[in-house]
Design a protein around this motif. Structure first.
Motif, PDB file in Angstrom:
ATOM      1  N   LEU A 162       0.837  -1.195   0.000  1.00 36.12           N
ATOM      2  CA  LEU A 162       0.000   0.000   0.000  1.00 36.12           C
ATOM      3  C   LEU A 162       0.875   1.249   0.000  1.00 36.12           C
ATOM      4  N   VAL A 163       0.592   2.182  -0.899  1.00 32.08           N
ATOM      5  CA  VAL A 163       1.327   3.442  -0.952  1.00 32.08           C
ATOM      6  C   VAL A 163       0.331   4.584  -1.099  1.00 32.08           C
ATOM      7  N   ASP A 164       0.722   5.766  -0.617  1.00 36.37           N
ATOM      8  CA  ASP A 164      -0.105   6.957  -0.774  1.00 36.37           C
ATOM      9  C   ASP A 164       0.188   7.609  -2.116  1.00 36.37           C
ATOM     10  N   GLN A 165      -0.856   7.936  -2.851  1.00 31.53           N
ATOM     11  CA  GLN A 165      -0.745   8.614  -4.131  1.00 31.53           C
ATOM     12  C   GLN A 165      -1.661   9.833  -4.119  1.00 31.53           C
ATOM     13  N   PRO A 166      -1.305  10.874  -4.863  1.00 31.74           N
ATOM     14  CA  PRO A 166      -2.236  11.995  -5.001  1.00 31.74           C
ATOM     15  C   PRO A 166      -3.550  11.521  -5.594  1.00 31.74           C
ATOM     16  N   THR A 167      -4.647  12.063  -5.111  1.00 28.90           N
ATOM     17  CA  THR A 167      -5.938  11.672  -5.649  1.00 28.90           C
ATOM     18  C   THR A 167      -6.039  12.048  -7.124  1.00 28.90           C
ATOM     19  N   ARG A 168      -6.742  11.239  -7.894  1.00 30.47           N
ATOM     20  CA  ARG A 168      -7.016  11.545  -9.292  1.00 30.47           C
ATOM     21  C   ARG A 168      -8.402  12.170  -9.456  1.00 30.47           C
ATOM     22  N   ASP A 169      -9.111  12.368  -8.356  1.00 34.48           N
ATOM     23  CA  ASP A 169     -10.454  12.945  -8.398  1.00 34.48           C
ATOM     24  C   ASP A 169     -10.358  14.452  -8.161  1.00 34.48           C
ATOM     25  N   TRP A 170     -10.536  15.228  -9.213  1.00 32.17           N
ATOM     26  CA  TRP A 170     -10.387  16.681  -9.090  1.00 32.17           C
ATOM     27  C   TRP A 170     -11.443  17.291  -8.170  1.00 32.17           C
ATOM     28  N   HIS A 171     -12.585  16.617  -8.022  1.00 33.32           N
ATOM     29  CA  HIS A 171     -13.632  17.143  -7.141  1.00 33.32           C
ATOM     30  C   HIS A 171     -13.147  17.281  -5.705  1.00 33.32           C
ATOM     31  N   LEU A 172     -12.198  16.435  -5.303  1.00 30.78           N
ATOM     32  CA  LEU A 172     -11.683  16.480  -3.933  1.00 30.78           C
ATOM     33  C   LEU A 172     -10.646  17.574  -3.747  1.00 30.78           C
ATOM     34  N   VAL A 173     -10.264  18.243  -4.829  1.00 31.32           N
ATOM     35  CA  VAL A 173      -9.184  19.221  -4.796  1.00 31.32           C
ATOM     36  C   VAL A 173      -9.670  20.632  -5.078  1.00 31.32           C
ATOM     37  N   ALA A 174     -10.585  20.794  -6.027  1.00 34.91           N
ATOM     38  CA  ALA A 174     -10.981  22.121  -6.512  1.00 34.91           C
ATOM     39  C   ALA A 174     -11.660  22.942  -5.421  1.00 34.91           C
ATOM     40  N   THR A 175     -11.331  24.217  -5.390  1.00 35.08           N
ATOM     41  CA  THR A 175     -12.006  25.141  -4.484  1.00 35.08           C
ATOM     42  C   THR A 175     -13.429  25.392  -4.970  1.00 35.08           C
ATOM     43  N   VAL A 176     -14.256  25.944  -4.090  1.00 30.41           N
ATOM     44  CA  VAL A 176     -15.636  26.277  -4.462  1.00 30.41           C
ATOM     45  C   VAL A 176     -15.646  27.268  -5.623  1.00 30.41           C
ATOM     46  N   ALA A 177     -14.770  28.263  -5.562  1.00 30.06           N
ATOM     47  CA  ALA A 177     -14.707  29.263  -6.625  1.00 30.06           C
ATOM     48  C   ALA A 177     -14.323  28.642  -7.962  1.00 30.06           C
ATOM     49  N   ASP A 178     -13.393  27.700  -7.938  1.00 27.61           N
ATOM     50  CA  ASP A 178     -12.970  27.082  -9.194  1.00 27.61           C
ATOM     51  C   ASP A 178     -14.015  26.121  -9.739  1.00 27.61           C
ATOM     52  N   ARG A 179     -14.779  25.499  -8.874  1.00 27.38           N
ATOM     53  CA  ARG A 179     -15.895  24.680  -9.358  1.00 27.38           C
ATOM     54  C   ARG A 179     -16.879  25.553 -10.130  1.00 27.38           C
ATOM     55  N   ALA A 180     -17.134  26.757  -9.604  1.00 23.54           N
ATOM     56  CA  ALA A 180     -18.043  27.682 -10.283  1.00 23.54           C
ATOM     57  C   ALA A 180     -17.458  28.122 -11.622  1.00 23.54           C
ATOM     58  N   ARG A 181     -16.171  28.408 -11.651  1.00 20.95           N
ATOM     59  CA  ARG A 181     -15.535  28.769 -12.920  1.00 20.95           C
ATOM     60  C   ARG A 181     -15.710  27.673 -13.962  1.00 20.95           C
ATOM     61  N   LEU A 182     -15.464  26.447 -13.551  1.00 19.37           N
ATOM     62  CA  LEU A 182     -15.558  25.331 -14.483  1.00 19.37           C
ATOM     63  C   LEU A 182     -16.987  25.132 -14.981  1.00 19.37           C
ATOM     64  N   ARG A 183     -17.952  25.300 -14.109  1.00 22.21           N
ATOM     65  CA  ARG A 183     -19.351  25.173 -14.528  1.00 22.21           C
ATOM     66  C   ARG A 183     -19.719  26.251 -15.553  1.00 22.21           C
ATOM     67  N   ASP A 184     -19.117  27.417 -15.426  1.00 24.71           N
ATOM     68  CA  ASP A 184     -19.491  28.580 -16.230  1.00 24.71           C
ATOM     69  C   ASP A 184     -18.626  28.728 -17.474  1.00 24.71           C
ATOM     70  N   TRP A 185     -17.933  27.667 -17.877  1.00 24.37           N
ATOM     71  CA  TRP A 185     -16.964  27.822 -18.957  1.00 24.37           C
ATOM     72  C   TRP A 185     -17.602  28.274 -20.268  1.00 24.37           C
ATOM     73  N   ARG A 186     -18.755  27.709 -20.609  1.00 22.41           N
ATOM     74  CA  ARG A 186     -19.317  28.030 -21.922  1.00 22.41           C
ATOM     75  C   ARG A 186     -19.853  29.458 -22.002  1.00 22.41           C
ATOM     76  N   PRO A 187     -20.644  29.951 -21.031  1.00 17.20           N
ATOM     77  CA  PRO A 187     -21.031  31.362 -21.083  1.00 17.20           C
ATOM     78  C   PRO A 187     -19.826  32.305 -21.110  1.00 17.20           C
ATOM     79  N   ALA A 188     -18.774  31.971 -20.372  1.00 13.53           N
ATOM     80  CA  ALA A 188     -17.579  32.814 -20.389  1.00 13.53           C
ATOM     81  C   ALA A 188     -16.962  32.837 -21.784  1.00 13.53           C
TER      82      ALA A 188
END
Length: 218
Positions: free
Chosen positions: A36-62
């Motif tokens: 067993l070894v520790d690896q960085p998560t591959r799930d971006w949802h566990l990493v992204a800030t609330v503000a960046d989640r909003a940015r990503l959701r709003d990509w097309r209107p932007a």
């Protein structure tokens, strides 16, 4: 409950990007010997800030609004000449961007404030994509604004970029999530056999959306 978005990004002349740190962003996996070894998560949802989640959701209107502002300013022929690069829905399914060195050209669309330009394009700089354990690292190596961060698996059409912005003669990236003004979020999309783009909606400075074209240097 959302996990802490703490990971540390460091960059030097040799492009040493240190991926996720902190137990909240790690996952346990088996290595080749079955340990067993520790690896960085591959799930971006566990990493992204609330503000960046909003940015990503709003990509097309932007993207659409940035293009509209640029066209109103008279940049329509320049936009059309870029082809798929500046078409919001041009992403193609296919493999993730390969590791390697790229010529990366930035286009800024839609002025964020009065007195700024609605369409700005820069000559190519040097970018690099390389493996960082179980994810990829991305860094823009030259220029006055340099994004550095990690690429996470997304879906069949795009992967997720989370990172920070280095400015001027800085030689070390800030910690992601430590300064919202420096945080960057976006999508890496394939446009053709030798063309990708990184789209970054609502960057802190200058524009409504930044688009970086990525073409293999070799």
């Amino acid at each position: 409950m959302r996990h802490s978005p703490s990971f540390f990004l460091s960059v030097s002349l040799s492009l040493a990007v240190l991926p996720l740190g902190g137990c909240a962003s790690m996952e346990r996996t088996l290595d080749r010997e079955g340990a067993l070894v520790d690896q960085p998560t591959r799930d971006w949802h566990l990493v992204a800030t609330v503000a960046d989640r909003a940015r990503l959701r709003d990509w097309r209107p932007a993207f659409v609004n940035g293009l509209a502002s640029a066209r109103r300013s008279g940049a329509g022929p320049k936009i059309d000449a870029e082809g798929a690069l500046l078409r919001p829905d041009a992403a193609l399914p296919g493999p993730a961007i390969p590791n390697g060195t790229y010529r990366c050209r930035t286009i800024k669309l839609g002025a964020k404030s009065a007195g700024m330009l609605d369409f700005v394009t820069y000559p190519p700089f040097v970018c690099r994509v390389r493996q960082e354990r179980n994810v990829q690292g991305f860094a823009k190596l030259t220029g006055s604004q340099r994004q550095v961060g990690l690429i996470f698996p997304g879906d069949a059409m795009r992967n997720i970029f989370l990172g920070t912005l280095m400015l001027g003669d800085e030689n070390r990236a800030m910690q992601y999530g430590g300064d919202p003004d420096r945080d960057v979020a976006g999508y890496i999309e394939r446009l053709g056999p030798r063309q990708w783009r990184l789209i970054m909606p609502h960057p802190t400075f200058e524009s409504q959306i930044d688009v970086i074209e990525l073409v293999p240097a070799g």
